[in-house]
Scaffold this motif. Structure first.
Motif, PDB file in Angstrom:
ATOM      1  N   PRO A 221       1.401  -1.173   0.096  1.00 53.30           N
ATOM      2  CA  PRO A 221       0.318   0.013  -0.220  1.00 53.30           C
ATOM      3  C   PRO A 221       0.623   1.183  -0.072  1.00 53.30           C
ATOM      4  CG  PRO A 221       0.315  -0.952   2.173  1.00 53.30           C
ATOM      5  CD  PRO A 221       0.639  -1.357   0.976  1.00 53.30           C
ATOM      6  N   VAL A 222       0.183   2.469  -0.666  1.00 55.90           N
ATOM      7  CA  VAL A 222       0.424   3.923  -0.316  1.00 55.90           C
ATOM      8  C   VAL A 222       0.036   3.946   1.197  1.00 55.90           C
ATOM      9  CG1 VAL A 222      -0.085   5.980  -1.183  1.00 55.90           C
ATOM     10  CG2 VAL A 222       0.963   4.178  -2.758  1.00 55.90           C
ATOM     11  N   VAL A 223       1.103   4.803   1.728  1.00 52.95           N
ATOM     12  CA  VAL A 223       0.727   5.289   3.236  1.00 52.95           C
ATOM     13  C   VAL A 223       0.550   6.404   3.256  1.00 52.95           C
ATOM     14  CG1 VAL A 223       0.780   4.470   6.116  1.00 52.95           C
ATOM     15  CG2 VAL A 223       0.572   2.203   4.500  1.00 52.95           C
ATOM     16  N   SER A 224       2.275   6.609   3.919  1.00 48.89           N
ATOM     17  CA  SER A 224       2.365   7.793   4.141  1.00 48.89           C
ATOM     18  C   SER A 224       2.196   8.912   2.841  1.00 48.89           C
ATOM     19  CB  SER A 224       3.913   8.053   4.053  1.00 48.89           C
ATOM     20  OG  SER A 224       4.464   9.478   4.589  1.00 48.89           O
ATOM     21  N   MET A 225       1.881  10.175   3.015  1.00 46.32           N
ATOM     22  CA  MET A 225       1.293  11.489   2.403  1.00 46.32           C
ATOM     23  C   MET A 225       2.838  12.348   2.360  1.00 46.32           C
ATOM     24  SD  MET A 225      -0.649  10.596  -0.081  1.00 46.32           S
ATOM     25  CE  MET A 225      -0.679   9.024   0.064  1.00 46.32           C
ATOM     26  N   SER A 226       3.920  11.923   3.216  1.00 47.71           N
ATOM     27  CA  SER A 226       4.738  13.242   3.353  1.00 47.71           C
ATOM     28  C   SER A 226       5.990  12.216   2.557  1.00 47.71           C
ATOM     29  CB  SER A 226       5.267  13.273   5.658  1.00 47.71           C
ATOM     30  OG  SER A 226       4.272  13.507   5.662  1.00 47.71           O
ATOM     31  N   LEU A 227       6.612  13.548   2.693  1.00 45.86           N
ATOM     32  CA  LEU A 227       7.867  13.288   1.867  1.00 45.86           C
ATOM     33  C   LEU A 227       9.163  12.569   2.852  1.00 45.86           C
ATOM     34  CD1 LEU A 227       8.247  15.188  -0.722  1.00 45.86           C
ATOM     35  CD2 LEU A 227       7.927  13.203  -1.284  1.00 45.86           C
ATOM     36  N   PRO A 228       9.960  11.636   2.617  1.00 47.45           N
ATOM     37  CA  PRO A 228      10.592  10.962   1.479  1.00 47.45           C
ATOM     38  C   PRO A 228       9.627   9.510   1.081  1.00 47.45           C
ATOM     39  CG  PRO A 228      12.371   9.937   3.231  1.00 47.45           C
ATOM     40  CD  PRO A 228      10.683  11.270   3.735  1.00 47.45           C
ATOM     41  N   HIS A 229       9.131   8.920   2.098  1.00 53.51           N
ATOM     42  CA  HIS A 229       8.433   7.906   2.072  1.00 53.51           C
ATOM     43  C   HIS A 229       6.856   7.615   1.144  1.00 53.51           C
ATOM     44  CE1 HIS A 229      11.478   6.180   4.624  1.00 53.51           C
ATOM     45  NE2 HIS A 229      10.645   6.894   5.790  1.00 53.51           N
ATOM     46  N   LEU A 237      -2.077  13.376  -6.287  1.00 54.52           N
ATOM     47  CA  LEU A 237      -3.262  13.854  -7.107  1.00 54.52           C
ATOM     48  C   LEU A 237      -3.953  13.010  -6.308  1.00 54.52           C
ATOM     49  CD1 LEU A 237      -2.839  10.190 -10.059  1.00 54.52           C
ATOM     50  CD2 LEU A 237      -3.269  13.654  -9.990  1.00 54.52           C
ATOM     51  N   LEU A 238      -3.819  13.103  -4.914  1.00 51.78           N
ATOM     52  CA  LEU A 238      -5.420  13.006  -4.179  1.00 51.78           C
ATOM     53  C   LEU A 238      -5.317  14.311  -3.035  1.00 51.78           C
ATOM     54  CD1 LEU A 238      -6.952  11.326  -1.849  1.00 51.78           C
ATOM     55  CD2 LEU A 238      -4.749  11.096  -0.701  1.00 51.78           C
ATOM     56  N   LEU A 239      -3.664  14.898  -2.967  1.00 46.09           N
ATOM     57  CA  LEU A 239      -3.745  16.331  -2.263  1.00 46.09           C
ATOM     58  C   LEU A 239      -3.008  17.735  -2.828  1.00 46.09           C
ATOM     59  CD1 LEU A 239      -1.620  14.697   1.175  1.00 46.09           C
ATOM     60  CD2 LEU A 239      -4.471  14.456   0.506  1.00 46.09           C
ATOM     61  N   GLY A 240      -2.954  17.824  -3.756  1.00 45.83           N
ATOM     62  CA  GLY A 240      -2.081  18.510  -4.281  1.00 45.83           C
ATOM     63  C   GLY A 240      -0.840  18.344  -4.756  1.00 45.83           C
ATOM     64  N   ALA A 241      -0.606  19.382  -5.502  1.00 42.95           N
ATOM     65  CA  ALA A 241       1.420  19.742  -5.912  1.00 42.95           C
ATOM     66  C   ALA A 241       1.874  20.719  -4.082  1.00 42.95           C
ATOM     67  CB  ALA A 241       1.441  21.112  -6.656  1.00 42.95           C
ATOM     68  N   ASP A 242       1.623  20.467  -3.407  1.00 44.51           N
ATOM     69  CA  ASP A 242       1.998  21.537  -2.395  1.00 44.51           C
ATOM     70  C   ASP A 242       1.402  21.257  -1.058  1.00 44.51           C
ATOM     71  OD1 ASP A 242       4.408  22.477  -0.411  1.00 44.51           O
ATOM     72  OD2 ASP A 242       3.601  24.472  -1.353  1.00 44.51           O
ATOM     73  N   PRO A 243       0.518  19.920  -0.825  1.00 43.03           N
ATOM     74  CA  PRO A 243      -0.068  20.159   0.765  1.00 43.03           C
ATOM     75  C   PRO A 243       1.009  20.710   1.495  1.00 43.03           C
ATOM     76  CG  PRO A 243       0.904  17.846   0.077  1.00 43.03           C
ATOM     77  CD  PRO A 243       0.975  18.816  -1.071  1.00 43.03           C
ATOM     78  N   SER A 244      -0.068  21.064   2.804  1.00 42.95           N
ATOM     79  CA  SER A 244       0.515  20.970   3.971  1.00 42.95           C
ATOM     80  C   SER A 244       0.390  20.308   4.903  1.00 42.95           C
ATOM     81  CB  SER A 244       0.157  22.172   4.449  1.00 42.95           C
ATOM     82  OG  SER A 244      -1.496  21.455   4.568  1.00 42.95           O
ATOM     83  N   PRO A 245       1.502  20.061   5.841  1.00 43.02           N
ATOM     84  CA  PRO A 245       1.911  18.877   6.721  1.00 43.02           C
ATOM     85  C   PRO A 245       0.666  18.399   7.632  1.00 43.02           C
ATOM     86  CG  PRO A 245       3.112  21.120   7.188  1.00 43.02           C
ATOM     87  CD  PRO A 245       2.566  21.406   6.555  1.00 43.02           C
ATOM     88  N   GLU A 246      -0.322  19.742   7.641  1.00 37.36           N
ATOM     89  CA  GLU A 246      -1.668  18.879   8.556  1.00 37.36           C
ATOM     90  C   GLU A 246      -2.761  18.016   7.698  1.00 37.36           C
ATOM     91  OE1 GLU A 246       0.068  22.607  10.120  1.00 37.36           O
ATOM     92  OE2 GLU A 246       0.042  22.547   7.863  1.00 37.36           O
ATOM     93  N   LEU A 247      -2.534  18.390   6.172  1.00 44.75           N
ATOM     94  CA  LEU A 247      -3.039  18.136   5.053  1.00 44.75           C
ATOM     95  C   LEU A 247      -2.278  16.576   5.018  1.00 44.75           C
ATOM     96  CD1 LEU A 247      -5.447  17.531   3.624  1.00 44.75           C
ATOM     97  CD2 LEU A 247      -4.198  18.228   1.927  1.00 44.75           C
ATOM     98  N   GLU A 248      -0.992  16.484   4.840  1.00 47.11           N
ATOM     99  CA  GLU A 248      -0.384  15.135   4.902  1.00 47.11           C
ATOM    100  C   GLU A 248      -0.531  14.148   5.715  1.00 47.11           C
ATOM    101  OE1 GLU A 248       3.724  16.515   2.659  1.00 47.11           O
ATOM    102  OE2 GLU A 248       3.948  16.959   4.765  1.00 47.11           O
ATOM    103  N   ALA A 249      -0.684  14.882   7.372  1.00 44.99           N
ATOM    104  CA  ALA A 249      -1.007  13.706   8.256  1.00 44.99           C
ATOM    105  C   ALA A 249      -2.328  13.454   8.381  1.00 44.99           C
ATOM    106  CB  ALA A 249      -0.818  15.125   9.670  1.00 44.99           C
ATOM    107  N   ALA A 250      -3.356  13.947   7.901  1.00 41.65           N
ATOM    108  CA  ALA A 250      -4.451  14.304   8.043  1.00 41.65           C
ATOM    109  C   ALA A 250      -4.935  12.094   7.215  1.00 41.65           C
ATOM    110  CB  ALA A 250      -5.779  14.905   7.583  1.00 41.65           C
TER     111      ALA A 250
END
Length: 333
Positions: A221-229, A237-250
């Protein structure tokens, strides 16, 4: 309660045997032109998720398009995008065992790969008595009002509809599992952790039911929305080109783990060069931190997107039977 369930299940068996013709397809399965391979059963029955149309339609609705990517005339590999009628393709076993699996194919949140990670797994499941539902979910970059929650809305609604119509399929409503692959694995993990989050307004009685699967199996699975993983394509495609850390965590299931999450079965190949194995390890750590039951299988070789067809002849070929054995102690078997 038990006697009521037996009565309902018995009625479902009769419907499965005598009444399936009345549950005809609502929205036709995808076609990409040309003849379909012989010997591969295709679903003749679908369930549209939203009786009055999917909520939050974009101002410029996408157009559903199916592309055949296979170069082998005997094997299909269709990718579907622009889905505006979210639905489930239904695969019924000859002898239902009372359990069901909601399948969420991958596709990087760019399209839904319905054969390799949907129909093939559904055929494997029905041969073993499971009723399988392949989910055609909306894609987040198409401009739906729910934004990055739009896929979860469809997964929640699908789980509730399966439970609501359990008697039609001889299913025990308490034995409905989820399985997803790659980006569909992210959706599966999202469903397994945010099943109680309200992502749409209720539309009928089905929405009073729980969307929580009895167990969840995110496969590579894709799990993390935070780089580098994070998988960059799925993230954008899910969050946009420059998501905030809060959106990544959510939208990182490992960081949104409730204490009542269902048991999880995790599987990944360590040589996956598309979605790093760290995604599964992060999810496992999140489950362990909350005391949630989890079984984890890591294989040295397998790459990404092996499903069933690309696992043949490798040690990872054993994974479906490992999952099946695990489910017997996870409420599904």
């Amino acid at each position: 309660m038990k006697s009521d369930r037996r009565t309902l299940l018995g009625a479902g068996v009769l419907m499965s045997i005598f009444g399936s013709a009345r549950l005809a397809a609502q929205t036709a399965p995808p076609a990409a032109g040309g003849e379909l391979p012989p010997g591969l059963p295709q679903p003749g029955e679908t369930i549209d998720l939203w009786p009055n149309g999917a909520p939050g339609m974009p101002a410029q609705p996408p157009v559903e398009t199916t592309t055949e990517r296979s170069e082998d005339a005997l094997v299909t590999d269709r990718a579907v995008l622009g889905i505006t009628v979210p639905r489930m393709a239904v695969f019924r076993p000859d002898r239902p065992n009372g359990a069901a699996v909601l399948l969420m194919p991958g596709g990087g949140y760019r399209h839904v790969v319905v054969d390799k990670e949907g129909y093939e797994m559904a055929r494997w499941l029905t041969a073993r008595g499971f009723t399988a539902f392949v989910l055609f979910y909306r894609l987040p970059y198409d401009g739906w009002e729910a934004g990055p929650d739009v896929c979860l809305s469809d997964a929640q609604r699908a789980m509730r509809l399966i439970r609501h119509r359990h008697a039609d399929f001889a299913i025990d409503p308490e034995r409905v599992a989820a399985m997803g692959f790659s980006a569909g694995g992210h959706l599966c993990a999202d469903l397994g952790t945010r099943f109680a989050r309200r992502t749409y307004a209720p539309v009928d009685d089905a929405d009073a039911l729980s969307a929580k699967p009895v167990c969840a199996a995110p496969i590579y699975p894709v799990v993390s929305m935070s780089l580098p993983h994070a998988h960059p394509g799925s993230r954008e495609l899910l969050l946009g080109a420059d998501p905030s850390p809060e959106l990544e965590a959510a939208h990182s299931p490992d960081r949104m783990m409730p204490g009542d999450a269902p048991p999880f079965f995790l599987l990944h190949a360590e040589d996956d060069d598309v979605v790093p194995v760290e995604n599964t390890l992060l999810l496992r750590a999140g489950l362990k931190a909350r005391g949630i039951r989890v079984e984890t299988h890591l294989f040295e070789h397998g790459g990404h997107g092996f499903g069933l067809r690309k696992a043949v002849g490798k040690p990872v070929e054993a994974w479906p039977e490992l999952w099946r054995a695990w489910t017997k102690g996870a409420g599904l078997g």
